[in-house]
Write a protein that holds these residues in place. Structure first.
Motif, short mmCIF file in Angstrom:
data_model
loop_
_atom_site.label_atom_id
_atom_site.label_comp_id
_atom_site.label_asym_id
_atom_site.label_seq_id
_atom_site.Cartn_x
_atom_site.Cartn_y
_atom_site.Cartn_z
N GLY A 99 18.01 7.60 57.49
CA GLY A 99 17.51 8.96 57.50
C GLY A 99 18.16 9.86 56.47
O GLY A 99 17.88 11.06 56.42
N MET A 100 19.02 9.31 55.62
CA MET A 100 19.71 10.12 54.62
C MET A 100 18.94 10.21 53.30
O MET A 100 19.30 10.97 52.42
CB MET A 100 21.11 9.55 54.35
CG MET A 100 21.99 9.44 55.58
SD MET A 100 22.38 11.04 56.32
CE MET A 100 23.72 11.58 55.26
N SER A 101 17.88 9.42 53.17
CA SER A 101 17.11 9.41 51.93
C SER A 101 16.05 10.52 51.94
O SER A 101 15.78 11.14 52.97
CB SER A 101 16.43 8.05 51.74
OG SER A 101 15.52 7.81 52.81
N THR A 102 15.43 10.76 50.78
CA THR A 102 14.34 11.74 50.67
C THR A 102 13.09 11.02 50.19
O THR A 102 12.83 10.93 48.99
CB THR A 102 14.72 12.86 49.67
OG1 THR A 102 15.11 12.26 48.43
CG2 THR A 102 15.87 13.70 50.21
N PRO A 103 12.31 10.48 51.12
CA PRO A 103 11.13 9.70 50.74
C PRO A 103 10.01 10.58 50.19
O PRO A 103 10.03 11.80 50.34
CB PRO A 103 10.71 9.06 52.07
CG PRO A 103 11.16 10.05 53.10
CD PRO A 103 12.43 10.63 52.58
N ARG A 104 9.05 9.95 49.55
CA ARG A 104 7.87 10.66 49.09
C ARG A 104 6.92 10.86 50.26
O ARG A 104 6.64 9.94 51.02
CB ARG A 104 7.18 9.88 47.98
CG ARG A 104 8.01 9.74 46.71
CD ARG A 104 7.24 9.03 45.63
NE ARG A 104 6.02 9.76 45.25
CZ ARG A 104 5.13 9.34 44.36
NH1 ARG A 104 5.32 8.17 43.76
NH2 ARG A 104 4.07 10.07 44.08
N GLY A 105 6.39 12.06 50.40
CA GLY A 105 5.46 12.34 51.49
C GLY A 105 6.16 12.36 52.84
O GLY A 105 7.38 12.49 52.95
N MET A 106 5.35 12.22 53.89
CA MET A 106 5.88 12.20 55.25
C MET A 106 6.07 10.74 55.66
O MET A 106 5.15 10.09 56.18
CB MET A 106 4.94 12.94 56.20
CG MET A 106 4.96 14.44 56.01
SD MET A 106 4.03 15.37 57.27
CE MET A 106 2.35 15.12 56.68
N THR A 168 -2.45 9.30 63.62
CA THR A 168 -3.84 8.83 63.71
C THR A 168 -4.61 9.10 62.43
O THR A 168 -5.41 8.28 61.97
CB THR A 168 -4.54 9.50 64.90
OG1 THR A 168 -3.82 9.20 66.10
CG2 THR A 168 -5.97 9.01 65.05
N ARG A 169 -4.35 10.24 61.81
CA ARG A 169 -5.06 10.60 60.58
C ARG A 169 -4.43 10.00 59.34
O ARG A 169 -4.92 10.19 58.22
CB ARG A 169 -5.09 12.13 60.45
CG ARG A 169 -6.06 12.74 61.43
CD ARG A 169 -5.99 14.23 61.61
NE ARG A 169 -5.37 14.98 60.54
CZ ARG A 169 -4.89 16.22 60.72
NH1 ARG A 169 -4.90 16.75 61.92
NH2 ARG A 169 -4.38 16.89 59.71
N GLY A 170 -3.33 9.27 59.50
CA GLY A 170 -2.70 8.60 58.37
C GLY A 170 -1.84 9.50 57.51
O GLY A 170 -1.37 9.08 56.44
N GLU A 171 -1.59 10.74 57.93
CA GLU A 171 -0.77 11.65 57.14
C GLU A 171 0.72 11.40 57.35
O GLU A 171 1.53 11.63 56.46
CB GLU A 171 -1.11 13.10 57.48
CG GLU A 171 -2.53 13.51 57.11
CD GLU A 171 -2.79 14.98 57.40
OE1 GLU A 171 -1.86 15.79 57.21
OE2 GLU A 171 -3.92 15.30 57.81
N LEU A 172 1.09 10.93 58.55
CA LEU A 172 2.47 10.60 58.86
C LEU A 172 2.59 9.09 58.87
O LEU A 172 2.03 8.41 59.74
CB LEU A 172 2.88 11.19 60.21
CG LEU A 172 4.30 10.85 60.70
CD1 LEU A 172 5.35 11.37 59.74
CD2 LEU A 172 4.53 11.41 62.10
N SER A 173 3.31 8.54 57.90
CA SER A 173 3.46 7.09 57.77
C SER A 173 4.71 6.63 58.53
O SER A 173 5.78 7.23 58.40
CB SER A 173 3.58 6.71 56.30
OG SER A 173 3.94 5.34 56.17
N LEU A 174 4.57 5.55 59.28
CA LEU A 174 5.69 4.97 60.00
C LEU A 174 6.18 3.67 59.34
O LEU A 174 6.96 2.94 59.93
CB LEU A 174 5.30 4.70 61.46
CG LEU A 174 4.79 5.90 62.26
CD1 LEU A 174 4.50 5.49 63.70
CD2 LEU A 174 5.78 7.06 62.21
N ALA A 175 5.72 3.43 58.13
CA ALA A 175 6.04 2.16 57.46
C ALA A 175 7.53 2.01 57.21
O ALA A 175 8.05 0.89 57.22
CB ALA A 175 5.27 2.07 56.14
N GLY A 176 8.23 3.11 56.97
CA GLY A 176 9.66 3.02 56.70
C GLY A 176 10.53 3.32 57.91
O GLY A 176 11.76 3.44 57.78
#
Length: 507
Positions: A99-106, A168-176
């Motif tokens: 959680g210390m990184s700054t990813p692109r997007g949400m 659900t709308r794909g705006e919040l990614s849980l991939a990471g």
């Protein structure tokens, strides 16, 4: 207090052992960092985590939960409010660089799910104090504000409805995603949030697989809710830090924390005098500079009326109201006034019982008895936090004695006020007449703002006029309050008690 640890894992058969051996295990911390391309820390997180506390001594829940979470285990922790649970689940992530990184997007690495907007904001702020880039996703802010708040954040705290909507709308990614926390988990897994939380956890597990670590924290953790929670966890370690329970509560598997450092008191009063009694105790608690008083009411309407009356009874004090119908800006402004000391009296529904952290609550007043023992514990936990003293005061009117008796049975012994003789003197006539006055009632069925009487839920206030009709002929325990003598609604509402006839819809 030494935490109690238990591994909630049944004895495995040889077939299960073989099956588990074939499952992929969570990578160790060094492997995690190698895959992410981050350099390994010079010192070990297992020994270096205390630097995040500065010079503070770890609380029992922190001393118990942090090492288990650093080891990569799923954890369920139960401890009283104000015991340091927020740091207990954020420090393990920060110490391991999660959680210390700054990813692109949400695209967060840490997701904290909370039942209220205020708690989400509080957790976001604590994470930022630890040096973690953190944002929040809640109702009450626009889509543009949400994107600005949550984009590029390694930690996101949010409420279930908004989180699920964006997933659900794909705006919040849980991939990471690597780490999920359910804060106030008993409330999140209640009927109101169960489906949304379940959908979020399933989506998280689908995206992250076995690498996902889950922590659950709460001041109360009913046994039935715990069973549901553990469906999403892998061999969770339980760390229960709870005060001594009453003999009746000890028969249950439920774990309740509480404001064990507070003084717990009960005062008998009447419906007519309860506002004056509350004002008197608040006035006394606020004689010295600083600090504040939190007064709990059952309904939104009662909060509004009582705040107005208390502003008259407490000249010179700014009295604030907090309830679910307020928009987010007003709610945040209310909390800012309290934290800055401009307001020192908060009148609130149970929305303030969970997760709202005020610097020094000297007194908690229960003007209405809580619906359940769990709600009472959460209310009481607003005071006596971080080693400070505090007082919990139950103002008990005759109409609520039966409800209080049921709540008291489930409370830990450490948070029970001394037993009084009057508590057992339940007048059935009062209970029955509360349901016979015309004009009383909970509104039309299906109206969420007008709950109907039912098991575990106190009935809705009906106003002074209907109560007066219901109480005709009864001997009063105190003289009417002077404001009531002027025809003003005191808004003290004992509510309807007892069986009610069904009310048809007017045509």
């Amino acid at each position: 207090m030494t935490p109690t640890r238990t591994k909630d894992q049944p004895e495995r058969t040889s077939a299960q052992a073989t099956d588990n051996a074939a499952r992929p295990r969570r990578p160790r911390e060094g492997q995690d960092q190698a895959r992410s391309g981050q350099p390994a820390p010079v010192s070990s997180p297992a020994t270096d985590w205390q630097r995040f506390l500065g010079n503070r001594t770890p609380t029992p829940v922190q001393a118990g939960a942090i090492p288990a979470l650093l080891a990569g285990r799923d954890v369920i922790t139960t401890a009283r409010t104000g015991s340091g649970k927020t740091l207990a689940f954020l420090i393990p992530a920060a110490a391991r660089g999660i959680g210390m990184s700054t990813p692109r997007g949400m695209r967060p690495e840490v997701l904290v799910v909370t039942p209220t907007r205020e708690l989400a904001v509080q957790i976001r702020d604590v994470a930022r104090e630890l040096g973690m880039p953190a944002g929040r996703i809640t109702g009450g802010i626009t889509p543009n504000q949400t994107r600005s708040e949550a984009s590029g954040k390694g930690v996101i705290a949010g409420t279930p409805g908004r989180l699920k909507d964006l997933i659900t709308r794909g705006e919040l990614s849980l991939a990471g995603l690597r780490y999920v926390v359910l804060d106030e988990a008993d409330e999140l897994l209640s009927l109101g949030f169960l489906k949304d939380v379940g959908d979020i956890l399933r989506a998280a597990q689908s995206a992250a697989g076995r690498n996902l670590q889950i922590a659950m924290a709460s001041a109360t953790f009913p046994a039935a809710i715990r069973e549901v929670a553990e469906r999403f966890m892998h061999a969770p370690e339980r760390i229960d830090i709870a005060p001594e329970r009453s003999a009746e509560a000890a028969q249950s598997d439920d774990i309740l924390g509480g404001a064990t450092g507070a003084t717990h008191l009960l005062v008998h009063t009447t419906r007519e005098a309860v506002l004056e009694v509350a004002a008197e105790h608040a006035r006394e608690a606020l004689r010295a500079p600083g600090g504040c008083v939190v007064i709990f009411c059952r309904t939104k309407a009662l909060v509004k009326r009582r705040a107005e009356r208390l502003a008259v009874l407490l000249p010179g004090e700014e009295v604030s109201a907090l309830q679910g119908n307020m928009d987010q800006k007003k709610r945040e402004r209310t909390m800012d006034l309290l934290r800055e000391g401009q307001s020192r009296v908060l009148v609130a529904t149970d929305i303030a019982g969970r997760g709202i952290d005020l610097p020094e609550v000297r007194l908690v007043i229960h003007m209405d008895v809580a619906s359940t023992a769990e709600d009472h514990v959460h209310r009481s936990g607003r005071t006596a936090r971080a080693g400070r003293p505090g007082v919990n005061l139950v103002l008990l009117i005759p109409e609520q004695r039966e409800l209080w008796r049921n709540v008291r049975r489930g409370l830990p012994a450490a948070v029970q006020p001394p037993l009084t003789r009057e508590e057992g003197q339940i007048d059935k006539a009062i209970q029955e007449k509360q349901g016979q006055g015309r004009g009383g009632g909970g509104g039309r069925p299906g109206n969420p703002g007008s709950p109907q009487p039912g098991p575990g839920r106190p009935p809705r206030d009906t106003g002074t006029a209907s109560h007066s009709r219901a109480q005709q002929g009864q001997k009063r325990a105190a003289k009417p309050h002077p404001h009531n003598a002027q025809g003003l609604d005191t808004g003290t509402g004992a509510g309807r008690v007892g069986p009610q006839k069904a009310r048809g819809r007017r045509r």
